[in-house]
Motif scaffolding. Structure first.
Motif, PDB file in Angstrom:
ATOM      1  N   LEU A 162     -64.370  39.124  14.566  1.00 50.70           N
ATOM      2  CA  LEU A 162     -63.198  38.358  14.123  1.00 50.70           C
ATOM      3  C   LEU A 162     -63.520  36.866  14.048  1.00 50.70           C
ATOM      4  O   LEU A 162     -63.052  36.156  13.169  1.00 50.70           O
ATOM      5  CB  LEU A 162     -62.012  38.597  15.076  1.00 50.70           C
ATOM      6  CG  LEU A 162     -61.488  40.040  15.148  1.00 50.70           C
ATOM      7  CD1 LEU A 162     -60.473  40.187  16.288  1.00 50.70           C
ATOM      8  CD2 LEU A 162     -60.854  40.460  13.830  1.00 50.70           C
ATOM      9  N   VAL A 163     -64.341  36.406  14.987  1.00 54.92           N
ATOM     10  CA  VAL A 163     -64.749  34.993  14.983  1.00 54.92           C
ATOM     11  C   VAL A 163     -65.679  34.720  13.805  1.00 54.92           C
ATOM     12  O   VAL A 163     -65.472  33.791  13.018  1.00 54.92           O
ATOM     13  CB  VAL A 163     -65.462  34.628  16.314  1.00 54.92           C
ATOM     14  CG1 VAL A 163     -66.121  33.259  16.216  1.00 54.92           C
ATOM     15  CG2 VAL A 163     -64.472  34.678  17.479  1.00 54.92           C
ATOM     16  N   LEU A 164     -66.680  35.573  13.651  1.00 52.63           N
ATOM     17  CA  LEU A 164     -67.708  35.317  12.638  1.00 52.63           C
ATOM     18  C   LEU A 164     -67.111  35.344  11.224  1.00 52.63           C
ATOM     19  O   LEU A 164     -67.370  34.449  10.411  1.00 52.63           O
ATOM     20  CB  LEU A 164     -68.828  36.351  12.774  1.00 52.63           C
ATOM     21  CG  LEU A 164     -70.123  36.077  11.969  1.00 52.63           C
ATOM     22  CD1 LEU A 164     -71.322  36.716  12.660  1.00 52.63           C
ATOM     23  CD2 LEU A 164     -70.034  36.572  10.532  1.00 52.63           C
ATOM     24  N   GLY A 185     -56.514  40.157  -3.477  1.00 56.11           N
ATOM     25  CA  GLY A 185     -56.627  41.595  -3.645  1.00 56.11           C
ATOM     26  C   GLY A 185     -56.492  42.372  -2.344  1.00 56.11           C
ATOM     27  O   GLY A 185     -56.474  43.605  -2.340  1.00 56.11           O
ATOM     28  N   ILE A 186     -56.430  41.655  -1.245  1.00 48.37           N
ATOM     29  CA  ILE A 186     -56.323  42.298   0.070  1.00 48.37           C
ATOM     30  C   ILE A 186     -54.856  42.386   0.453  1.00 48.37           C
ATOM     31  O   ILE A 186     -54.126  41.385   0.401  1.00 48.37           O
ATOM     32  CB  ILE A 186     -57.077  41.488   1.152  1.00 48.37           C
ATOM     33  CG1 ILE A 186     -58.525  41.214   0.723  1.00 48.37           C
ATOM     34  CG2 ILE A 186     -57.046  42.206   2.504  1.00 48.37           C
ATOM     35  CD1 ILE A 186     -59.344  42.431   0.478  1.00 48.37           C
ATOM     36  N   THR A 187     -54.412  43.570   0.814  1.00 48.56           N
ATOM     37  CA  THR A 187     -53.034  43.694   1.317  1.00 48.56           C
ATOM     38  C   THR A 187     -53.052  43.511   2.839  1.00 48.56           C
ATOM     39  O   THR A 187     -54.088  43.673   3.489  1.00 48.56           O
ATOM     40  CB  THR A 187     -52.431  45.068   0.991  1.00 48.56           C
ATOM     41  OG1 THR A 187     -53.161  46.072   1.714  1.00 48.56           O
ATOM     42  CG2 THR A 187     -52.474  45.356  -0.507  1.00 48.56           C
ATOM     43  N   PRO A 188     -51.890  43.199   3.407  1.00 50.67           N
ATOM     44  CA  PRO A 188     -51.826  43.038   4.864  1.00 50.67           C
ATOM     45  C   PRO A 188     -52.308  44.270   5.614  1.00 50.67           C
ATOM     46  O   PRO A 188     -53.003  44.144   6.626  1.00 50.67           O
ATOM     47  CB  PRO A 188     -50.331  42.809   5.116  1.00 50.67           C
ATOM     48  CG  PRO A 188     -49.788  42.306   3.838  1.00 50.67           C
ATOM     49  CD  PRO A 188     -50.600  42.912   2.746  1.00 50.67           C
ATOM     50  N   GLU A 189     -51.975  45.439   5.082  1.00 50.21           N
ATOM     51  CA  GLU A 189     -52.364  46.659   5.794  1.00 50.21           C
ATOM     52  C   GLU A 189     -53.882  46.833   5.799  1.00 50.21           C
ATOM     53  O   GLU A 189     -54.463  47.330   6.769  1.00 50.21           O
ATOM     54  CB  GLU A 189     -51.682  47.878   5.162  1.00 50.21           C
ATOM     55  CG  GLU A 189     -50.185  47.963   5.441  1.00 50.21           C
ATOM     56  CD  GLU A 189     -49.343  47.126   4.485  1.00 50.21           C
ATOM     57  OE1 GLU A 189     -49.925  46.455   3.598  1.00 50.21           O
ATOM     58  OE2 GLU A 189     -48.108  47.131   4.625  1.00 50.21           O
ATOM     59  N   MET A 190     -54.539  46.425   4.704  1.00 51.30           N
ATOM     60  CA  MET A 190     -56.022  46.479   4.672  1.00 51.30           C
ATOM     61  C   MET A 190     -56.598  45.522   5.712  1.00 51.30           C
ATOM     62  O   MET A 190     -57.548  45.867   6.427  1.00 51.30           O
ATOM     63  CB  MET A 190     -56.544  46.073   3.288  1.00 51.30           C
ATOM     64  CG  MET A 190     -56.189  47.017   2.166  1.00 51.30           C
ATOM     65  SD  MET A 190     -56.795  46.298   0.588  1.00 51.30           S
ATOM     66  CE  MET A 190     -55.838  47.271  -0.586  1.00 51.30           C
ATOM     67  N   ALA A 191     -56.021  44.319   5.781  1.00 53.36           N
ATOM     68  CA  ALA A 191     -56.514  43.322   6.737  1.00 53.36           C
ATOM     69  C   ALA A 191     -56.319  43.811   8.171  1.00 53.36           C
ATOM     70  O   ALA A 191     -57.223  43.721   9.003  1.00 53.36           O
ATOM     71  CB  ALA A 191     -55.793  41.988   6.527  1.00 53.36           C
ATOM     72  N   ALA A 192     -55.136  44.353   8.444  1.00 47.57           N
ATOM     73  CA  ALA A 192     -54.865  44.849   9.798  1.00 47.57           C
ATOM     74  C   ALA A 192     -55.806  45.994  10.134  1.00 47.57           C
ATOM     75  O   ALA A 192     -56.347  46.075  11.243  1.00 47.57           O
ATOM     76  CB  ALA A 192     -53.404  45.299   9.908  1.00 47.57           C
ATOM     77  N   ALA A 193     -56.042  46.888   9.155  1.00 49.21           N
ATOM     78  CA  ALA A 193     -56.895  48.055   9.401  1.00 49.21           C
ATOM     79  C   ALA A 193     -58.314  47.622   9.736  1.00 49.21           C
ATOM     80  O   ALA A 193     -58.900  48.080  10.722  1.00 49.21           O
ATOM     81  CB  ALA A 193     -56.885  48.972   8.176  1.00 49.21           C
ATOM     82  N   VAL A 194     -58.856  46.716   8.930  1.00 46.36           N
ATOM     83  CA  VAL A 194     -60.260  46.339   9.179  1.00 46.36           C
ATOM     84  C   VAL A 194     -60.382  45.562  10.481  1.00 46.36           C
ATOM     85  O   VAL A 194     -61.365  45.718  11.224  1.00 46.36           O
ATOM     86  CB  VAL A 194     -60.856  45.563   7.979  1.00 46.36           C
ATOM     87  CG1 VAL A 194     -60.346  44.132   7.893  1.00 46.36           C
ATOM     88  CG2 VAL A 194     -62.389  45.573   8.057  1.00 46.36           C
ATOM     89  N   SER A 195     -59.348  44.784  10.810  1.00 46.39           N
ATOM     90  CA  SER A 195     -59.424  44.012  12.057  1.00 46.39           C
ATOM     91  C   SER A 195     -59.472  44.936  13.272  1.00 46.39           C
ATOM     92  O   SER A 195     -60.032  44.580  14.300  1.00 46.39           O
ATOM     93  CB  SER A 195     -58.246  43.042  12.171  1.00 46.39           C
ATOM     94  OG  SER A 195     -57.048  43.719  12.470  1.00 46.39           O
ATOM     95  N   LYS A 196     -58.890  46.125  13.133  1.00 50.32           N
ATOM     96  CA  LYS A 196     -58.892  47.070  14.255  1.00 50.32           C
ATOM     97  C   LYS A 196     -60.286  47.636  14.513  1.00 50.32           C
ATOM     98  O   LYS A 196     -60.552  48.183  15.584  1.00 50.32           O
ATOM     99  CB  LYS A 196     -57.906  48.216  13.989  1.00 50.32           C
ATOM    100  CG  LYS A 196     -56.439  47.778  14.018  1.00 50.32           C
ATOM    101  CD  LYS A 196     -55.516  48.926  13.674  1.00 50.32           C
ATOM    102  CE  LYS A 196     -54.121  48.460  13.274  1.00 50.32           C
ATOM    103  NZ  LYS A 196     -53.433  47.642  14.259  1.00 50.32           N
TER     104      LYS A 196
END
Lengths: 251, 417
Positions: free
Chosen positions: B86-88, B68-79
């Motif tokens: 990111l490690v945890l 259910g996660i799109t790449p853009e959601m993943a990139a956004a939250v990682s920012k």
């Protein structure tokens, strides 16, 4: 400490095998060897190009000197887009129309271009003496795609750029050759090119590299394209080279 | 609106890269799993970060939300996430894949044995393979980057690697990382292809520059599936990615390089690959300037890939024109080990003599296994013990004994042709 039985296998490769261990770690001498090699590779990147030397050395090919829009070495590294565009004065110096363009460029190892560029240029030109070549271009602070703009200034259907590859720890002096048919500045992508890599005495010898480059260039002119649809096998076959047998399915 | 306050739903309503001329955008929208998304659909990006770090985001919950996660959601939250976040979060995720070995189990760290040689010399490659095996590397794959994209050479290397694998009954897979079209030709000619490799990127235009498309990848995937060579699983694709590849190909649609990178993962997961790794420092300082940027990008890629459901490895690496050195690599490698990275590279002495960059060495992999108590893939671990390469505690035995001496003898006998 060392895997002595591996010493014999070290004859087969320059890879850093059989280094030995202290616990799971590298022995001190190996760590220091690595640091020295890294320092040397870093130096190779910073070395000046000295294009005057190459212009004299290769005067039989009426060389023309050009530079990219990158104004210095740091700009060159940080701005690949500038390294792909000719500065305007250089653009003016490219006149006449020729079928093929050959460029010798510093890229990321000026040392490679200085050390092996002249020999590789001569080897390529001597196998293609009947081709309508533009004057040899010596390009400074150049990326591969700078060749597209140079070739289109000459109206060439084919461009071959010989360029210093980024220095490896064990190979600070390696040249790469990129062959592109119908180069179009800004539109040609890497999928439209063929590459012969690691040309240097301790890697792919100059003569062998030149033969590969010429084979691919010749096939490109026959088929009117370069890129992933040109495989080296076909190029060498056209050139009368020996093909390796294809292994049979075994399970 | 600040990024933290953007609702995740908005990423489904807005085209970051226009779908009209990008098949990757269409793939992202068409493959989105609404039901999986429903668990987090009410959240903003900031709330999503909080959830990822909370006790609610268990391994199972993270697995069930991935589609259910799109790449853009993943990139956004990682920012919005610091390195420790990111490690945890990545550490909680386990995406397990299988072919002849099991990759990605918690508490395991696999190694791609990368025995490259500047002229594809078969004996030289075999020598590096043997050195790697004797250091416990090779459980992810024994994978050679060919120096030239030649069908004949690719087929020869595939045969020799397969012979060695058979001879010593190594529970792993082999791969020659030629262009996908070369590998497809090799399969047609009957070459022993375990894994189909390809470099991929996050836009159709960037993949064009790699000479690949979804249709071509579909065809290659079907061909490899048909060979059915895996013994314990059918994950048969191997992808490499890296921030900056779309920008380098002028195919980034003015989107930042990290978001473009995560879009490549959407393409990767279509094929349930055995292995995916970002080659994080390979592209050079033009895109990731120094050790700090490489470290950050490595952690981002690892986390985002895992969040999207991929068996994420990282080529911890740098080039000689980057402002980085071995200390930076030690740091990133250790962080990734803590983050539960699926696999790293094993290159003799960290020096790839063909691709001209520095990756991690066999010793580096042993180091991170040692300090973090990580073990090889279970099938490979048993093989190492059987061969006399490791002892009962998993330590590498000094000197050569048992069947390992046969490996050494084999190294001198390989026919280079």
């Amino acid at each position: 400490m060392a895997y002595e039985p591996l010493d014999r296998l070290r004859n087969f490769t320059t890879a850093r095998i059989g280094l030995g261990r202290v616990g799971v770690s590298l022995p001190t001498t190996r760590v220091i060897e690595f640091q020295a090699a890294h320092a040397e590779a870093r130096d190779a990147i910073q070395e000046p190009f000295e294009p005057e030397f190459l212009i004299t050395e290769l005067r039989e090919f009426s060389p023309i000197r050009v530079t990219s829009k990158a104004v210095d070495r740091r700009a060159y590294i940080e701005r690949p887009d500038e390294g792909r565009r000719l500065d305007s004065a250089s653009r003016q110096s490219l006149t006449g129309r020729f079928d093929c363009t050959l460029i010798l460029a510093d890229g990321l190892s000026a040392r490679a271009a200085r050390a092996h560029g002249a020999a590789l240029v001569r080897a390529i030109r001597s196998e293609t003496s009947d081709w309508n070549w533009a004057p040899l271009v010596i390009a400074e602070r150049s990326r591969v795609a700078l060749g597209d703009e140079i070739a289109s200034a000459f109206g060439s259907e084919l461009v071959v750029i010989l360029i210093g590859e980024r220095p490896g720890l064990s190979s600070p002096d390696s040249l790469g050759a990129y062959i592109t048919f119908a180069p179009a500045p800004g539109a040609t992508t890497d999928a439209n090119r063929n590459c012969v890599s690691n040309i240097r005495p301790a890697g792919l010898p100059i003569e062998v590299g030149a033969r590969k480059v010429v084979s691919i260039a010749r096939l490109a002119r026959v088929r009117g394209l370069t890129g992933i649809s040109i495989k080296e096998d076909e190029a060498l076959a056209l050139h009368g080279g020996k093909l390796q047998p294809i292994a049979a399915k075994d399970d | 609106m600040a990024l933290a306050d953007v609702p995740l739903k908005r990423f489904l309503a807005e085209e970051i890269v226009p779908a009209d001329n990008c098949e990757i955008s269409r793939l992202i929208f068409e493959s989105h799993d609404v039901q999986a998304f429903s668990q987090v659909s009410h959240m903003t990006v900031g709330q999503f970060r909080d959830w990822l770090l909370s006790e609610d985001a268990t391994r199972e919950a993270l697995s069930s939300v991935a589609a259910g996660i799109t790449p853009e959601m993943a990139a956004a939250v990682s920012k919005l996430m610091r390195n420790q976040d990111l490690v945890l979060a990545a550490r909680k995720i386990a995406n397990v894949t299988r072919f002849r070995s099991t990759i990605g189990l918690p508490g395991r760290l696999s190694v791609r044995l990368q025995p490259n040689h500047p002229t594809d010399d078969v004996r030289g490659i075999a020598a590096s393979v043997i050195d790697g095996l004797l250091h416990g590397a090779g459980d992810a794959v024994i994978g050679v980057n060919p120096a030239t994209d030649s069908l004949a050479q690719t087929s020869l290397l595939l045969s020799r690697l397969d012979e060695m694998r058979h001879r010593f009954e190594i529970p792993t897979q082999t791969c020659v990382l030629a262009h996908l079209t070369t590998t497809m030709q090799a399969m047609n000619r009957g070459a022993p292809v375990d894994l189909v490799f390809q470099s991929i990127a996050g836009s159709q235009a960037a993949n064009d520059s790699f000479g690949v498309s979804i249709a071509l990848l579909d065809e290659a995937h079907a061909a490899a599936q048909a060979l059915n060579r895996g013994t314990i699983g059918r994950n048969c694709m191997y992808f490499e990615t890296g921030q900056g590849s779309a920008l380098s190909a002028n195919a980034h649609h003015d989107v930042d390089q990290q978001t473009m990178e995560t879009r490549a993962y959407a393409l990767a997961r279509r094929y349930q690959p055995l292995l995916v790794n970002s080659v994080v420092g390979f592209i050079g300082p033009e895109y990731l300037y120094d050790g700090k940027e490489i470290t950050r990008a490595g952690l981002e890629d690892h986390f985002c890939g895992k969040l999207l459901g991929l068996p994420m490895g990282v080529d911890v690496c740098y080039t000689n024109h980057a402002e980085a050195d071995q200390d930076d690599m030690d740091g990133l490698l250790t962080l990734l080990g803590v983050a539960g990275c699926t696999y790293v590279m094993g290159v003799p002495g960290a020096d790839d003599i063909m691709l001209n960059y520095q990756s991690t060495s066999f010793h580096d992999a042993l180091y991170v296994r040692e300090v973090l108590g990580l073990r090889p893939a279970p099938e490979f671990e048993a093989w190492l013990l059987r061969m006399g390469i490791t002892d009962e505690t998993g330590n590498i035995i000094t000197g050569c004994s048992g069947s390992a001496t046969e490996l050494l003898a084999y190294g001198g006998s390989v026919d280079g042709l």
